[in-house]
Scaffold this motif. Structure first.
Motif, PDB file in Angstrom:
ATOM      1  N   SER A  69       0.814  -1.214   0.000  1.00  0.00           N
ATOM      2  CA  SER A  69       0.000   0.000   0.000  1.00  0.00           C
ATOM      3  C   SER A  69       0.851   1.268   0.000  1.00  0.00           C
ATOM      4  CB  SER A  69      -0.941   0.018   1.209  1.00  0.00           C
ATOM      5  OG  SER A  69      -0.199   0.159   2.410  1.00  0.00           O
ATOM      6  N   TYR A  70       2.150   1.111   0.124  1.00  0.00           N
ATOM      7  CA  TYR A  70       3.042   2.257   0.187  1.00  0.00           C
ATOM      8  C   TYR A  70       3.775   2.470  -1.132  1.00  0.00           C
ATOM      9  CZ  TYR A  70       2.528   2.424   5.256  1.00  0.00           C
ATOM     10  OH  TYR A  70       2.025   2.546   6.531  1.00  0.00           O
ATOM     11  N   ALA A  71       3.874   3.729  -1.519  1.00  0.00           N
ATOM     12  CA  ALA A  71       4.828   4.101  -2.560  1.00  0.00           C
ATOM     13  C   ALA A  71       6.213   4.039  -1.936  1.00  0.00           C
ATOM     14  CB  ALA A  71       4.538   5.507  -3.066  1.00  0.00           C
ATOM     15  N   MET A  72       7.193   3.666  -2.754  1.00  0.00           N
ATOM     16  CA  MET A  72       8.567   3.579  -2.269  1.00  0.00           C
ATOM     17  C   MET A  72       9.432   4.557  -3.042  1.00  0.00           C
ATOM     18  SD  MET A  72       8.408   1.328   0.077  1.00  0.00           S
ATOM     19  CE  MET A  72      10.157   1.076   0.381  1.00  0.00           C
ATOM     20  N   GLY A  73      10.310   5.210  -2.316  1.00  0.00           N
ATOM     21  CA  GLY A  73      11.213   6.157  -2.947  1.00  0.00           C
ATOM     22  C   GLY A  73      12.651   5.872  -2.565  1.00  0.00           C
ATOM     23  N   TRP A  74      13.542   6.225  -3.470  1.00  0.00           N
ATOM     24  CA  TRP A  74      14.981   6.204  -3.180  1.00  0.00           C
ATOM     25  C   TRP A  74      15.488   7.645  -3.233  1.00  0.00           C
ATOM     26  CZ3 TRP A  74      17.908   2.273  -1.442  1.00  0.00           C
ATOM     27  CH2 TRP A  74      17.450   0.959  -1.603  1.00  0.00           C
TER      28      TRP A  74
ATOM     29  N   ILE B 177       8.423   4.611  -6.915  1.00  0.00           N
ATOM     30  CA  ILE B 177       7.560   3.620  -7.555  1.00  0.00           C
ATOM     31  C   ILE B 177       6.275   3.511  -6.757  1.00  0.00           C
ATOM     32  CG2 ILE B 177       8.631   1.699  -6.281  1.00  0.00           C
ATOM     33  CD1 ILE B 177       8.303   0.038  -8.882  1.00  0.00           C
ATOM     34  N   GLY B 178       5.157   3.386  -7.475  1.00  0.00           N
ATOM     35  CA  GLY B 178       3.882   3.260  -6.808  1.00  0.00           C
ATOM     36  C   GLY B 178       3.698   1.882  -6.195  1.00  0.00           C
TER      37      GLY B 178
ATOM     38  N   ALA C  14      12.594   5.035   1.261  1.00  0.00           N
ATOM     39  CA  ALA C  14      11.525   5.643   2.041  1.00  0.00           C
ATOM     40  C   ALA C  14      10.185   5.082   1.596  1.00  0.00           C
ATOM     41  CB  ALA C  14      11.545   7.155   1.866  1.00  0.00           C
ATOM     42  N   ALA C  15       9.234   5.063   2.507  1.00  0.00           N
ATOM     43  CA  ALA C  15       7.891   4.572   2.217  1.00  0.00           C
ATOM     44  C   ALA C  15       6.878   5.652   2.568  1.00  0.00           C
ATOM     45  CB  ALA C  15       7.601   3.309   3.015  1.00  0.00           C
ATOM     46  N   GLY C  16       5.903   5.835   1.696  1.00  0.00           N
ATOM     47  CA  GLY C  16       4.901   6.852   1.952  1.00  0.00           C
ATOM     48  C   GLY C  16       3.593   6.518   1.265  1.00  0.00           C
ATOM     49  N   ARG C  17       2.559   7.242   1.605  1.00  0.00           N
ATOM     50  CA  ARG C  17       1.231   6.973   1.058  1.00  0.00           C
ATOM     51  C   ARG C  17       1.052   7.526  -0.349  1.00  0.00           C
ATOM     52  NH1 ARG C  17      -1.065   2.704   3.463  1.00  0.00           N
ATOM     53  NH2 ARG C  17      -1.123   2.923   5.738  1.00  0.00           N
ATOM     54  N   LYS C  18       1.946   8.417  -0.762  1.00  0.00           N
ATOM     55  CA  LYS C  18       1.790   9.072  -2.052  1.00  0.00           C
ATOM     56  C   LYS C  18       3.087   9.014  -2.842  1.00  0.00           C
ATOM     57  CE  LYS C  18       0.504  13.601  -3.969  1.00  0.00           C
ATOM     58  NZ  LYS C  18       0.158  14.994  -3.632  1.00  0.00           N
ATOM     59  N   LEU C  19       2.966   8.666  -4.122  1.00  0.00           N
ATOM     60  CA  LEU C  19       4.119   8.661  -5.015  1.00  0.00           C
ATOM     61  C   LEU C  19       4.576  10.105  -5.216  1.00  0.00           C
ATOM     62  CD1 LEU C  19       5.939   7.018  -6.947  1.00  0.00           C
ATOM     63  CD2 LEU C  19       4.213   7.423  -8.721  1.00  0.00           C
ATOM     64  N   SER C  20       5.804  10.386  -4.861  1.00  0.00           N
ATOM     65  CA  SER C  20       6.247  11.770  -4.862  1.00  0.00           C
ATOM     66  C   SER C  20       7.759  11.851  -4.984  1.00  0.00           C
ATOM     67  CB  SER C  20       5.798  12.454  -3.560  1.00  0.00           C
ATOM     68  OG  SER C  20       6.351  13.740  -3.432  1.00  0.00           O
TER      69      SER C  20
END
Length: 121
Positions: free
Chosen positions: A31-36, A51-52, A97-103
């Motif tokens: 359920s989390y978007a992941m970012g580097w 990535i979504g 990082a993990a978040g609720r929104k792809l950003s």
């Protein structure tokens, strides 16, 4: 609560490749978007790729587009960053990082501790 642990960093020659992994805990990983992101000494933390939750949507910084690929395996609760054609300027601590929104912003909810990537000439 999501805990993230990065691995795969190291020393590589310019032009070489590394694959970073980010292992996430928790049953809601998908359920989390992941970012580097990455942070070089004396510099601001900067966005690298995201990535979504389903893996269908990806987003890259211009500086890595065409060289880096982000992916995820929700069954394994992991996200990856394949880095090819590495340059000395890619040297940094890489954090997932993990978040609720792809950003591309730093507004992610959870962060790992980071893994060091060093690129030599």
């Amino acid at each position: 609560q999501v805990q993230l642990v990065e691995s795969g960093g190291g020393l590589v020659q310019a032009g070489g490749s590394l694959r970073l992994s980010c292992a996430g805990s928790g049953r809601t990983f998908s359920s989390y978007a992941m970012g580097w992101f990455r942070q070089a000494p004396g510099k601001e933390r900067e966005f690298v790729a995201a990535i979504g939750g389903t893996g269908l949507s990806t987003y890259y910084a211009d500086s890595v587009k065409g060289r880096f690929t982000i992916s995820r395996d929700n069954a394994k609760h992991k996200a990856y960053l394949q880095m090819n054609s590495l340059k000395p300027e890619d040297r940094a601590v890489y954090l997932c990082a993990a978040g609720r929104k792809l950003s591309s912003s730093k507004n992610y909810d959870y962060w790992g501790q980071g893994t060091q990537v060093t690129v030599s000439l």
